[in-house]
Every structure is written in C-alpha cells, then in structure tokens.
Design a protein around this motif. Sequence first.
Motif, mmCIF file in Angstrom:
data_model
loop_
_atom_site.group_PDB
_atom_site.id
_atom_site.type_symbol
_atom_site.label_atom_id
_atom_site.label_comp_id
_atom_site.label_asym_id
_atom_site.label_seq_id
_atom_site.Cartn_x
_atom_site.Cartn_y
_atom_site.Cartn_z
ATOM 1 N N THR A 74 0.783 -1.183 0.038
ATOM 2 C CA THR A 74 -0.029 -0.056 0.120
ATOM 3 C C THR A 74 0.965 1.225 -0.001
ATOM 4 N N LEU A 75 2.002 1.422 0.767
ATOM 5 C CA LEU A 75 2.764 2.499 0.987
ATOM 6 C C LEU A 75 3.949 2.656 -0.136
ATOM 7 N N ASN A 76 4.087 1.450 -0.706
ATOM 8 C CA ASN A 76 5.298 1.673 -1.581
ATOM 9 C C ASN A 76 4.871 2.417 -2.917
ATOM 10 N N GLY A 77 5.964 3.394 -3.169
ATOM 11 C CA GLY A 77 5.604 4.483 -4.249
ATOM 12 C C GLY A 77 4.863 5.622 -3.820
ATOM 13 N N THR A 78 4.235 5.771 -2.443
ATOM 14 C CA THR A 78 3.782 7.007 -1.977
ATOM 15 C C THR A 78 4.596 7.821 -1.536
ATOM 16 N N GLU A 79 3.970 8.865 -0.979
ATOM 17 C CA GLU A 79 4.787 10.104 -0.179
ATOM 18 C C GLU A 79 5.244 9.427 1.253
ATOM 19 N N TYR A 80 4.454 8.318 1.839
ATOM 20 C CA TYR A 80 4.929 7.753 3.016
ATOM 21 C C TYR A 80 5.749 6.430 2.971
#
Length: 345
Positions: A331-337
């Motif tokens: 879910t968080l891979n590639g996001t700002e988080y």
Amino acid sequence: MAEYICLVNKDTLIIKPPKKSPCFLRTIVLLFAMVCGVYICTICLKQISTVTKMKFQKIQVIERPSPDSNIITELESQIPSLHYPKPETFSRGECTQNPVRFFAILSMQRSGSGWFETLLNSHINVSSNGEIFSVMARRKNISTIIQTLEKVYNLDWFTSASKNECSAAVGFKWMLNQGLMEHHKEIVEYFNHRGVSAIFLFRRNLLRRMVSVLANSYDRYAKLLNGTHKSHVHSQEEAAALSSYKPMINSTSLISDLKEVEMAAVEALEYFNSTRHMVLYYEDLVTDYTKLKDVQEFLGLPQMKLTSRQVKIHKGSLSDFVKNWDDVNKTLNGTEYESFLRADY
C-alpha cells in the motif's frame, strides 16, 4: 480630377468638393486604433508589473522574514515569561523570590511525550505534571479547563513529579484530542495572557505511531504484563512481552488515516502560531542530544544531563511488529509515506 465642376445655368458655376477615398479613412481609423491599443497595453503592463512585484515581495517576506531584534524583544517583553506564584495550599518559603516559567507539552498519543516528560522531570528544577486532561471532567468546557490551568500554574497541583517549592519551570502534557483543538481560541488567548510556552512534540514516522497506538489499545484489555496494563515500561523483558502482539493494520484506509494525523499536526501549529513555542520531533530527540539542550534553553533552565528509565517497546524493523506487513508494504510503496516502511524510529 481633384474637383467636379457642374454648370447649372449660364450664370451659375457650382464647384463640388472632392470625395475622400475609403482607403484613406480606413488608414486613419487603423492608426487611431493602434495608438489606443499601445496606450492600453502600456497601462496594463504597468499594473501587472506592480501586482507581480507585490506578490513576490509578499513571498519573500513569508519565506525570509527580516530578523529585527528590536521588534522581537519588544514583542517578547509584552508577554510575561517570569512568574512568582503564590499557592493557596502551601508556602514556597525561601523560594518565594524564585521565578517560574510556565509550559505545556502539546502532542499526540504514542508520540514519545511520556518519555520526553520523564526526561524533563529528571531536571531538578522542572515539574511536569503528566496528562492531566485525560480526565474528562477537567475538560468538559472552557471554564473547567481554565480552572485546571490556573491550579497547575499556581503550583497548587500535586503529582509525583511536583517540585513546587523551588521549581523553575512548571507544566504538563496535553494531547490534541483532549479539548485542546475544540477550544483553541480561548486557550491561545490564555497562553499569551499568562505567558505559557508551548512545546510541540510530534512523531515523523506516523506508521510506527499507528503500530504503537494499536498495540497499546490491545493491551488495555489483554493486560499482557501479569494482568496489568502499562503504556510505558522500564525493562527489556516488559518491552518484549508487549511487542509480542502484532496488530493488523487496515491497509484500505491506511493512507487516508496517515493524512488525517498529519493534518491534525498542521492544524495545531496553525492555531498556536501566535504563542511562544518550539517544535520538536521524537526522532530528533532520540538521535540528537543537543535538542534537549535547546529545550532547556527555551525554558530558561540551567543545563543538566537529562535521563529516563523508560525502555522503547517496538525496537527494530517495523516488519516484525505488523501481522499483515505485505499488505502494508504494498500500500505504501511508491507513495509519499514509503520512507515510513524502513525508518528505525
């Protein structure tokens, strides 16, 4: 012919003026339009230039304020920073003339505020009285909040951390969801009137904070430590027992949940921007001891080495403490988080 001559009769001679060429008239109109256009464009360019210059100047003022020390000194002098409380429940004795500074630690649950407060209380001149607004009755309205604040800052509030007689700094920790945001206007006014300094303490890695919140909520009912619930521990064995529980994180709402917490911190900083304040991050306190020196300077304290007996519960790779780690990672891979997945603290 330049003129037209018409003979009406023998005695009369009429001379007609020449007709103006349509091309000539069009040229006149075109020249007039061009002159007007140039004039209008010149006026518009001047106005645009002025507006752009003003906007640029405003941006410069916001990003790079002029450090006028005289103005800063004048503003700070308007807010009382030194106090000489006269408690109703005891006498300060020989410490009557010792000045006291007021502070409040503004934070969120599971952001390191408990650990930070134990560090402050290890200072011989600091009394930080815990999470006093966790009790609903003390924050049911602004009147009860002010009454509680007055009791704390008048040194009539007693906890195990109280060193009221000769305290140099007195305060407590206040979570954002404990009436602080709902009554922020009145509280800001009180802080400024009474000279209360705000210490914001946030956590950069909101994913680790979420894991800590879920694990603490679970232990509130499970009571993993011999049938007792502890939010903070003082041994590696206790930390290992509490970290054995691996919470399941809702990956569907994970990003929106992180954004919500992020925006709460931004909103709090915006509300309390007019107060005397400093902003700290848990991760910086862990890795940079000079931050604690900055805090002592901010509170006008003599410099001391600050210590705490508390032990970190979730220490190590975050993947070891989340049951559905693969879902969270995806879910968080590639996001700002994404950086939250690998950060140590």
